[in-house]
Motif scaffolding. Structure first.
Motif, PDB file in Angstrom:
ATOM      1  N   SER A 102       1.541 -11.117  47.340  1.00  0.00           N
ATOM      2  CA  SER A 102       1.326 -12.112  46.287  1.00  0.00           C
ATOM      3  C   SER A 102       0.536 -13.300  46.811  1.00  0.00           C
ATOM      4  N   CYS A 103       0.840 -13.730  48.022  1.00  0.00           N
ATOM      5  CA  CYS A 103       0.099 -14.859  48.608  1.00  0.00           C
ATOM      6  C   CYS A 103      -1.371 -14.513  48.808  1.00  0.00           C
ATOM      7  N   VAL A 104      -1.657 -13.304  49.248  1.00  0.00           N
ATOM      8  CA  VAL A 104      -3.048 -12.882  49.425  1.00  0.00           C
ATOM      9  C   VAL A 104      -3.775 -12.902  48.079  1.00  0.00           C
ATOM     10  N   LEU A 105      -3.110 -12.415  47.033  1.00  0.00           N
ATOM     11  CA  LEU A 105      -3.738 -12.418  45.715  1.00  0.00           C
ATOM     12  C   LEU A 105      -3.954 -13.837  45.200  1.00  0.00           C
ATOM     13  N   ILE A 106      -3.000 -14.732  45.443  1.00  0.00           N
ATOM     14  CA  ILE A 106      -3.146 -16.126  44.999  1.00  0.00           C
ATOM     15  C   ILE A 106      -4.274 -16.812  45.752  1.00  0.00           C
ATOM     16  N   TRP A 107      -4.324 -16.662  47.067  1.00  0.00           N
ATOM     17  CA  TRP A 107      -5.360 -17.330  47.845  1.00  0.00           C
ATOM     18  C   TRP A 107      -6.734 -16.699  47.637  1.00  0.00           C
TER      19      TRP A 107
END
Length: 146
Positions: free
Chosen positions: A122-127
């Protein structure tokens, strides 16, 4: 008296055989989607790389917006593949390490890596997405909490 009746070797071997077949089946259940995902991801990465090189050869500049979008998509796919590989391998290792090899440290480490997969993805997708990153930063800066 009941503990020492008869030969317990057969019971131990039968229990080990049942456990090994269960563990092998569990590994196979995790291994099939892992292999399919890795193959599809690698094919997608190969296709994106070929398309990107074709776009760079025929475009006017390297700062073309569609080229940047393809590079971001390529980074997202590669990060997904790495995270999913880490997750799948840690699930398989955790199954084998705790009960078969009796190594609690490896088990806990592999479980920690497996638990980190959903949040790190999820963090990779957000960033990777400008709008999601702005919304996330705005929410964090405004409220200070989640």
């Amino acid at each position: 008296m009941k503990e020492h009746e008869g030969n317990v070797t057969w019971k131990t071997e039968l229990g080990t055989t049942v456990y090994l077949s269960f563990l092998s089946g569990g590994t196979l259940v995790h291994l099939i989607p892992f292999i399919i995902s890795i193959v599809c991801g690698l094919l997608l990465t190969y296709s994106l790389c070929r398309h990107l090189s074709h776009m760079r050869q025929h475009s006017k500049g390297s700062q073309d917006p569609s080229t940047e979008v393809h590079v971001k998509a390529l980074k997202t796919v590669v990060s997904y593949l790495l995270l999913f590989a880490m997750y799948s391998v840690s699930i398989i290792i955790s199954g084998w390490s705790f009960n078969w090899f009796r190594n609690e440290t490896v088990y806990l480490l592999s479980q920690t890596l497996a638990i980190m997969y959903p949040s790190s993805h999820s963090c990779v997708l957000i960033w990777g997405n400008r709008k999601l990153k702005q919304a996330f930063m705005l929410r964090v800066c405004r409220q200070g909490t989640w």
